[in-house]
Design an enzyme around this catalytic site. Structure first.
Site, PDB file in Angstrom:
ATOM      1  N   LEU A  31      -7.066  10.223   4.444  1.00 13.95           N
ATOM      2  CA  LEU A  31      -8.167  10.935   3.806  1.00 13.95           C
ATOM      3  C   LEU A  31      -9.180   9.950   3.227  1.00 13.95           C
ATOM      4  O   LEU A  31     -10.378  10.222   3.187  1.00 13.95           O
ATOM      5  CB  LEU A  31      -7.626  11.858   2.712  1.00 13.95           C
ATOM      6  CG  LEU A  31      -8.557  12.941   2.164  1.00 13.95           C
ATOM      7  CD1 LEU A  31      -9.129  13.792   3.286  1.00 13.95           C
ATOM      8  CD2 LEU A  31      -7.819  13.805   1.164  1.00 13.95           C
ATOM      9  N   ARG A  32      -8.688   8.796   2.778  1.00 14.36           N
ATOM     10  CA  ARG A  32      -9.579   7.755   2.260  1.00 14.36           C
ATOM     11  C   ARG A  32     -10.557   7.286   3.340  1.00 14.36           C
ATOM     12  O   ARG A  32     -11.769   7.179   3.102  1.00 14.36           O
ATOM     13  CB  ARG A  32      -8.739   6.566   1.768  1.00 14.36           C
ATOM     14  CG  ARG A  32      -9.549   5.319   1.408  1.00 14.36           C
ATOM     15  CD  ARG A  32      -8.637   4.130   1.113  1.00 14.36           C
ATOM     16  NE  ARG A  32      -7.779   3.809   2.247  1.00 14.36           N
ATOM     17  CZ  ARG A  32      -8.160   3.065   3.281  1.00 14.36           C
ATOM     18  NH1 ARG A  32      -9.389   2.587   3.350  1.00 14.36           N
ATOM     19  NH2 ARG A  32      -7.315   2.807   4.268  1.00 14.36           N
ATOM     20  N   ARG A  33     -10.024   7.018   4.528  1.00  9.50           N
ATOM     21  CA  ARG A  33     -10.885   6.561   5.622  1.00  9.50           C
ATOM     22  C   ARG A  33     -11.813   7.656   6.112  1.00  9.50           C
ATOM     23  O   ARG A  33     -13.012   7.422   6.328  1.00  9.50           O
ATOM     24  CB  ARG A  33     -10.023   6.051   6.781  1.00  9.50           C
ATOM     25  CG  ARG A  33      -9.308   4.736   6.501  1.00  9.50           C
ATOM     26  CD  ARG A  33      -8.297   4.427   7.593  1.00  9.50           C
ATOM     27  NE  ARG A  33      -7.681   3.114   7.405  1.00  9.50           N
ATOM     28  CZ  ARG A  33      -6.496   2.766   7.891  1.00  9.50           C
ATOM     29  NH1 ARG A  33      -5.783   3.657   8.580  1.00  9.50           N
ATOM     30  NH2 ARG A  33      -6.011   1.554   7.697  1.00  9.50           N
ATOM     31  N   LYS A  93       0.815  -1.219   0.000  1.00  6.57           N
ATOM     32  CA  LYS A  93       0.000   0.000   0.000  1.00  6.57           C
ATOM     33  C   LYS A  93       0.848   1.269   0.000  1.00  6.57           C
ATOM     34  O   LYS A  93       0.359   2.343  -0.351  1.00  6.57           O
ATOM     35  CB  LYS A  93      -0.947   0.011   1.195  1.00  6.57           C
ATOM     36  CG  LYS A  93      -0.285   0.046   2.544  1.00  6.57           C
ATOM     37  CD  LYS A  93      -1.312  -0.031   3.663  1.00  6.57           C
ATOM     38  CE  LYS A  93      -0.667  -0.040   5.034  1.00  6.57           C
ATOM     39  NZ  LYS A  93       0.106   1.187   5.326  1.00  6.57           N
ATOM     40  N   ASP A  94       2.138   1.147   0.384  1.00  3.29           N
ATOM     41  CA  ASP A  94       3.019   2.314   0.396  1.00  3.29           C
ATOM     42  C   ASP A  94       3.661   2.584  -0.957  1.00  3.29           C
ATOM     43  O   ASP A  94       4.246   3.650  -1.162  1.00  3.29           O
ATOM     44  CB  ASP A  94       4.131   2.122   1.436  1.00  3.29           C
ATOM     45  CG  ASP A  94       3.608   2.113   2.861  1.00  3.29           C
ATOM     46  OD1 ASP A  94       2.552   2.722   3.106  1.00  3.29           O
ATOM     47  OD2 ASP A  94       4.255   1.485   3.723  1.00  3.29           O
ATOM     48  N   CYS A 107      -1.460   7.323  -1.419  1.00  4.44           N
ATOM     49  CA  CYS A 107      -2.197   7.268  -0.162  1.00  4.44           C
ATOM     50  C   CYS A 107      -2.737   8.618   0.275  1.00  4.44           C
ATOM     51  O   CYS A 107      -3.409   8.712   1.300  1.00  4.44           O
ATOM     52  CB  CYS A 107      -1.288   6.706   0.929  1.00  4.44           C
ATOM     53  SG  CYS A 107       0.187   7.703   1.224  1.00  4.44           S
ATOM     54  N   ARG A 142      -0.375   4.539  17.665  1.00  2.00           N
ATOM     55  CA  ARG A 142      -1.749   4.986  17.403  1.00  2.00           C
ATOM     56  C   ARG A 142      -2.738   4.391  18.406  1.00  2.00           C
ATOM     57  O   ARG A 142      -3.682   5.056  18.834  1.00  2.00           O
ATOM     58  CB  ARG A 142      -2.150   4.642  15.970  1.00  2.00           C
ATOM     59  CG  ARG A 142      -1.578   5.613  14.944  1.00  2.00           C
ATOM     60  CD  ARG A 142      -1.998   5.256  13.536  1.00  2.00           C
ATOM     61  NE  ARG A 142      -1.235   4.119  13.040  1.00  2.00           N
ATOM     62  CZ  ARG A 142      -1.662   3.285  12.097  1.00  2.00           C
ATOM     63  NH1 ARG A 142      -2.861   3.440  11.571  1.00  2.00           N
ATOM     64  NH2 ARG A 142      -0.899   2.296  11.683  1.00  2.00           N
ATOM     65  N   ARG A 183      -1.183   9.843  13.518  1.00  4.40           N
ATOM     66  CA  ARG A 183      -0.139   9.151  12.779  1.00  4.40           C
ATOM     67  C   ARG A 183       0.759   8.379  13.725  1.00  4.40           C
ATOM     68  O   ARG A 183       0.677   8.528  14.934  1.00  4.40           O
ATOM     69  CB  ARG A 183       0.688  10.146  11.954  1.00  4.40           C
ATOM     70  CG  ARG A 183      -0.031  10.667  10.708  1.00  4.40           C
ATOM     71  CD  ARG A 183       0.964  11.256   9.733  1.00  4.40           C
ATOM     72  NE  ARG A 183       2.026  10.298   9.436  1.00  4.40           N
ATOM     73  CZ  ARG A 183       3.281  10.652   9.148  1.00  4.40           C
ATOM     74  NH1 ARG A 183       3.619  11.925   9.131  1.00  4.40           N
ATOM     75  NH2 ARG A 183       4.180   9.736   8.897  1.00  4.40           N
TER      76      ARG A 183
END
Length: 297
Positions: free
Chosen positions: A121-123, A77-78, A231, A146, A140
């Site tokens: 931002l997606r979440r 995903k990175d 991302c 977290r 973050r």
């Protein structure tokens, strides 16, 4: 193969877990090389502010290109949606849980005006579409950081794969289906890169690669590539093999969640499939939604 295979990786607990998994699969002597990335150094600003694409991989890739390391181990995903000249992904390891998890409270039990932590931002866009009343708190850091910071909030979002791989079991956790929270492209997948001219390593890594995972991730990345984003924008996609074909679902959202475009398509060629689904969402207004998110993180 002669000599020691040097694996470049981030130094986080999850990154090292993933790298040790790769080590366990390689029938050769190995050495782990930890690399601090731009995303690791700056834990305060959003990923958009510090560069968006590639902030967790650029320095690691440079180690391989400069021959300070033999291969690079990444969370898929990175990885930016376009490849780096001189490098190739030699193996896509079998996918873990690809979905997002909400920790601290189930989605249906979120209180009015609940404070929810995420830097994605997606979440946040998808959550706002479901619950416009919630207060999004930027959060973050690595998974345990977290979770610790999240104790002062009503809930936080994390990747389910991180919880499962590190055997972390929060008291309250709910795994969210892609129809509720579309995952990030490549989520739950470990990608192993090597130099494009290292034929011996390419052959060695090919034996580790999972074909179904590869086809799924290639379809997701093809979808993402149309928009040229990573991302740092509200885009998600998830593909899986069904009856010998690829089923790809994806979404593009306005950052405030006021509009979410979703679509799905089935096919056999991952590159073509991702492009076709992206074109469908573009025709329905995806680019306008993304332009509204520029400069936001």
């Amino acid at each position: 193969m002669t000599g020691v295979v040097r694996l470049a990786t981030r130094g986080s607990e999850l990154a090292l877990w993933q790298t040790k998994w790769v080590v366990s699969l390689l029938p050769v002597p190995t050495e782990i090389v930890t690399v601090e990335t731009e995303g690791d150094r700056d834990q305060e600003r959003s990923l958009t502010e510090i560069g968006g694409q590639g902030v967790f991989v650029k320095e690691i890739q440079r180690h391989v290109l400069d021959r300070r390391a033999t291969i690079a181990v990444h969370s898929a995903k990175d990885l930016p949606s376009t490849s780096v000249d001189g490098l190739v992904v030699g193996a896509w390891l079998p996918r873990a849980n690809p979905f997002d998890a909400i920790v601290g409270c189930t989605l249906s039990e979120l209180a009015p005006r609940a404070r929810v932590g995420t830097s994605s931002l997606r979440r946040s866009a998808q959550l706002r579409a479901l619950r416009p009343d919630v207060d999004i708190v930027s959060l973050r850091g690595n998974i345990r950081t977290r979770l610790t910071k999240g104790k002062g909030l009503d809930a936080i979002f994390v990747a389910a794969a991180a919880l499962e791989r590190l055997e972390i079991q929060p008291p309250v956790v709910e795994i969210l289906d892609a129809r509720v929270m579309m995952p990030q492209v490549g989520q739950g997948v470990v990608a192993v890169e090597c130099r494009a001219d290292d034929r011996e390593m390419i052959q060695l890594l090919s034996a580790l690669s999972d074909r179904e995972t590869e086809l799924s991730v290639l379809a997701e990345r093809s979808f993402l590539r149309t928009f040229g984003t990573g991302c740092s924008l509200p885009i998600g996609a998830f593909a899986e093999m069904q009856d010998g074909t690829i089923m790809l679902s994806a979404m593009v959202a306005a950052p405030d969640g006021t509009r979410v475009l979703r679509g799905s398509l089935r096919g056999e060629d991952p590159e073509q499939l991702g492009g076709l689904l992206a074109s469908d969402l573009v025709e329905r207004g995806a680019l306008a939604l993304l332009s509204a998110s520029e400069g936001k993180g």
